[in-house]
Design an enzyme around this catalytic site. Structure first.
Site, PDB file in Angstrom:
ATOM      1  N   LEU A  65       4.875  -6.574   2.175  1.00  0.00           N
ATOM      2  CA  LEU A  65       5.132  -6.694   3.617  1.00  0.00           C
ATOM      3  C   LEU A  65       3.871  -6.331   4.418  1.00  0.00           C
ATOM      4  CD1 LEU A  65       8.586  -4.962   3.279  1.00  0.00           C
ATOM      5  CD2 LEU A  65       8.246  -7.340   3.998  1.00  0.00           C
ATOM      6  N   PRO A  66       3.857  -6.694   5.710  1.00  0.00           N
ATOM      7  CA  PRO A  66       2.625  -6.500   6.493  1.00  0.00           C
ATOM      8  C   PRO A  66       2.211  -5.038   6.689  1.00  0.00           C
ATOM      9  CG  PRO A  66       4.054  -8.134   7.554  1.00  0.00           C
ATOM     10  CD  PRO A  66       4.851  -7.516   6.440  1.00  0.00           C
ATOM     11  N   THR A  96       0.088  -2.922   1.691  1.00  0.00           N
ATOM     12  CA  THR A  96      -0.908  -1.918   2.073  1.00  0.00           C
ATOM     13  C   THR A  96      -0.399  -1.259   3.349  1.00  0.00           C
ATOM     14  OG1 THR A  96      -2.719  -3.232   1.172  1.00  0.00           O
ATOM     15  CG2 THR A  96      -3.304  -1.513   2.746  1.00  0.00           C
ATOM     16  N   LYS A 171      -6.391   2.978  -2.320  1.00  0.00           N
ATOM     17  CA  LYS A 171      -6.695   1.672  -1.709  1.00  0.00           C
ATOM     18  C   LYS A 171      -7.564   1.835  -0.447  1.00  0.00           C
ATOM     19  CE  LYS A 171      -5.931  -2.542   0.020  1.00  0.00           C
ATOM     20  NZ  LYS A 171      -6.153  -3.846  -0.467  1.00  0.00           N
ATOM     21  N   LYS A 246      -7.704  -3.808   9.503  1.00  0.00           N
ATOM     22  CA  LYS A 246      -6.425  -3.117   9.290  1.00  0.00           C
ATOM     23  C   LYS A 246      -6.621  -1.915   8.352  1.00  0.00           C
ATOM     24  CE  LYS A 246      -2.150  -3.417   6.734  1.00  0.00           C
ATOM     25  NZ  LYS A 246      -1.243  -4.119   5.840  1.00  0.00           N
TER      26      LYS A 246
HETATM   27  P1  NAD Z   1       1.769 -12.251   5.164  1.00  0.00           P
HETATM   28  O1  NAD Z   1       1.893 -11.978   6.609  1.00  0.00           O
HETATM   29  O2  NAD Z   1       1.256 -13.590   4.713  1.00  0.00           O
HETATM   30  O3  NAD Z   1       3.183 -12.001   4.434  1.00  0.00           O
HETATM   31  C1  NAD Z   1       4.105 -11.000   4.807  1.00  0.00           C
HETATM   32  C2  NAD Z   1       5.501 -11.608   4.703  1.00  0.00           C
HETATM   33  O4  NAD Z   1       6.467 -10.581   4.976  1.00  0.00           O
HETATM   34  C3  NAD Z   1       5.756 -12.728   5.729  1.00  0.00           C
HETATM   35  O5  NAD Z   1       6.187 -13.899   5.061  1.00  0.00           O
HETATM   36  C4  NAD Z   1       6.828 -12.159   6.650  1.00  0.00           C
HETATM   37  O6  NAD Z   1       7.719 -13.121   7.147  1.00  0.00           O
HETATM   38  C5  NAD Z   1       7.524 -11.181   5.710  1.00  0.00           C
HETATM   39  N1  NAD Z   1       8.284 -10.137   6.399  1.00  0.00           N
HETATM   40  C6  NAD Z   1       7.910  -9.357   7.434  1.00  0.00           C
HETATM   41  N2  NAD Z   1       8.889  -8.497   7.774  1.00  0.00           N
HETATM   42  C7  NAD Z   1       9.925  -8.745   6.923  1.00  0.00           C
HETATM   43  C8  NAD Z   1      11.216  -8.188   6.758  1.00  0.00           C
HETATM   44  N3  NAD Z   1      11.653  -7.194   7.549  1.00  0.00           N
HETATM   45  N4  NAD Z   1      12.009  -8.684   5.788  1.00  0.00           N
HETATM   46  C9  NAD Z   1      11.568  -9.689   4.984  1.00  0.00           C
HETATM   47  N5  NAD Z   1      10.358 -10.264   5.081  1.00  0.00           N
HETATM   48  C10 NAD Z   1       9.540  -9.794   6.045  1.00  0.00           C
HETATM   49  O7  NAD Z   1       0.831 -11.086   4.590  1.00  0.00           O
HETATM   50  P2  NAD Z   1       0.024 -11.078   3.189  1.00  0.00           P
HETATM   51  O8  NAD Z   1      -1.354 -11.608   3.398  1.00  0.00           O
HETATM   52  O9  NAD Z   1       0.887 -11.651   2.116  1.00  0.00           O
HETATM   53  O10 NAD Z   1      -0.152  -9.507   2.976  1.00  0.00           O
HETATM   54  C11 NAD Z   1       0.940  -8.683   2.551  1.00  0.00           C
HETATM   55  C12 NAD Z   1       0.421  -7.279   2.284  1.00  0.00           C
HETATM   56  O11 NAD Z   1      -0.614  -7.347   1.297  1.00  0.00           O
HETATM   57  C13 NAD Z   1      -0.206  -6.612   3.524  1.00  0.00           C
HETATM   58  O12 NAD Z   1       0.172  -5.266   3.525  1.00  0.00           O
HETATM   59  C14 NAD Z   1      -1.691  -6.771   3.300  1.00  0.00           C
HETATM   60  O13 NAD Z   1      -2.457  -5.756   3.924  1.00  0.00           O
HETATM   61  C15 NAD Z   1      -1.783  -6.694   1.779  1.00  0.00           C
HETATM   62  N6  NAD Z   1      -2.963  -7.358   1.195  1.00  0.00           N
HETATM   63  C16 NAD Z   1      -3.291  -8.627   1.584  1.00  0.00           C
HETATM   64  C17 NAD Z   1      -4.405  -9.262   1.016  1.00  0.00           C
HETATM   65  C18 NAD Z   1      -4.786 -10.654   1.431  1.00  0.00           C
HETATM   66  O14 NAD Z   1      -5.908 -11.087   1.080  1.00  0.00           O
HETATM   67  N7  NAD Z   1      -3.945 -11.406   2.119  1.00  0.00           N
HETATM   68  C19 NAD Z   1      -5.174  -8.580   0.051  1.00  0.00           C
HETATM   69  C20 NAD Z   1      -4.785  -7.297  -0.351  1.00  0.00           C
HETATM   70  C21 NAD Z   1      -3.670  -6.693   0.228  1.00  0.00           C
END
Ligand code: NAD
Length: 295
Positions: A65-66, A96, A171, A246
């Site tokens: 999740l975000p 994260t 992290k 972030k």
């Molecule tokens: P994203 O925004 O693409 O995906 C998050 C998903 O969570 C979305 O599809 C959203 O609709 C869903 N969501 C939000 N609230 C919700 C709820 N209450 N119930 C159900 N679903 C819900 O984000 P991402 O890029 O996949 O990143 C996710 C996590 O991974 C973050 O914490 C980010 O910091 C971490 N991260 C991302 C990357 C990257 O390169 N994208 C790398 C390392 C870590």
């Protein structure tokens, strides 16, 4: 084989859930975004319209999740995981988030009879799709033992960092260091250029000398120098500058709470904040070199 409820099928979670399906686990997918669920279903998951449907019958819950507020809501909210999951299920949050939220949700999990780990990742969307993420895991030995077989499907390295919250701590310390070495590497290349030193020559020297770092040798911010990196694709991410900002904000909060002195981390955050205000959120974080070269 595990019965997995996967919550949060965005850029990262989509690929991770698909890898669990490929490995033979049964995956029920839930996301607030119906298109994300549809996409997971097209890759072999079962779709759930409500969180309660996703966790019912599951023995494992994985979330991606975000931010902390979403994790607190999904687990502890009125209609959340703690209310609907079978006690004893292993709970694995890969998002994260801030250390405080990770510790609070883990403590609540314990009170409700669930083993839980915080397991944030290193590696971007390509690593999530390829199953080559690195997981840094916080939680008890017992919880780690239960989570490890599932995490191993989604990543190539799984490290037990310590007690609840230790995964998030590892992290943000790592990413704060990455931001600092990236900015330092960018400064050195920009200054070498101004001093009339060929960029490739500077790389050949510094990558074998004491200025060497991952930012230089694996992810060089100068196009055409070193192994292929986002610099060679006009700074398409990779790891987006918005994500780095972030993580630096999370690092600042954690440093303040722990009383840690992080002047370089604070400066890195200010520089990425300025980079963001200039409209570069979607650029790779190594693109910050262009703000230094332009001056
Ligand atoms: P994203 O925004 O693409 O995906 C998050 C998903 O969570 C979305 O599809 C959203 O609709 C869903 N969501 C939000 N609230 C919700 C709820 N209450 N119930 C159900 N679903 C819900 O984000 P991402 O890029 O996949 O990143 C996710 C996590 O991974 C973050 O914490 C980010 O910091 C971490 N991260 C991302 C990357 C990257 O390169 N994208 C790398 C390392 C870590």
């Amino acid at each position: 084989m595990a019965k997995v409820a996967f919550i949060g099928l965005g850029n990262m979670g989509g690929g991770m859930a698909a890898n669990l399906v490929t490995a033979g686990h049964s995956v029920k997918a839930f996301d607030l975004n119906a298109d994300a669920v549809k996409d997971a279903v097209s890759k072999g998951a079962l779709g759930a319209e409500r969180l309660a449907d996703a966790v019912s019958g599951a023995d494992t819950v994985v979330s991606m999740l975000p931010a902390g507020e979403h994790v607190r809501g999904v687990y502890g909210g009125e209609d959340g995981v703690f209310t609907h999951a079978a006690p004893g299920s292993i709970l694995i949050d890969c998002s994260t988030i801030d250390v405080e939220s990770a510790r609070a949700v883990s403590a609540e999990a314990t009170l409700n009879g669930f083993p839980m780990v915080d397991a944030p990742v290193s590696g971007g969307v390509a690593a999530a799709q390829g199953g080559t993420l690195t997981f840094m895991v916080g939680g008890s030995e017992e919880a780690f033992g239960k989570a490890e077989p599932i995490l191993s499907v989604m990543g190539k390295t799984v490290i037990h960092a310590g007690d609840p919250g230790a995964g998030q701590a590892a992290k943000i310390c790592n990413n704060m260091l990455l931001a600092i070495t990236m900015i330092g590497t960018c400064e050195a290349f920009a200054m070498a250029e101004k001093l009339g030193l060929d960029q490739q020559t500077f790389f050949d020297i510094s990558s074998k000398a004491s200025g060497q770092s991952w930012s230089m040798t694996s992810y060089c911010p100068v196009p055409g120098v070193g192994p292929e990196s986002p610099a060679d694709r006009n700074y398409e991410p990779g790891f987006a500058a918005a994500m780095m900002l972030k993580d630096l904000k999370l690092a600042k909060t954690a440093a303040t709470e722990a009383g840690a002195s992080t002047p370089m981390g604070a400066l890195a955050e200010a520089l990425y904040q300025a980079y963001s205000i200039q409209g570069n959120d979607g650029k790779d974080f190594s693109g910050i070199i262009n703000t230094l070269r332009a001056k």
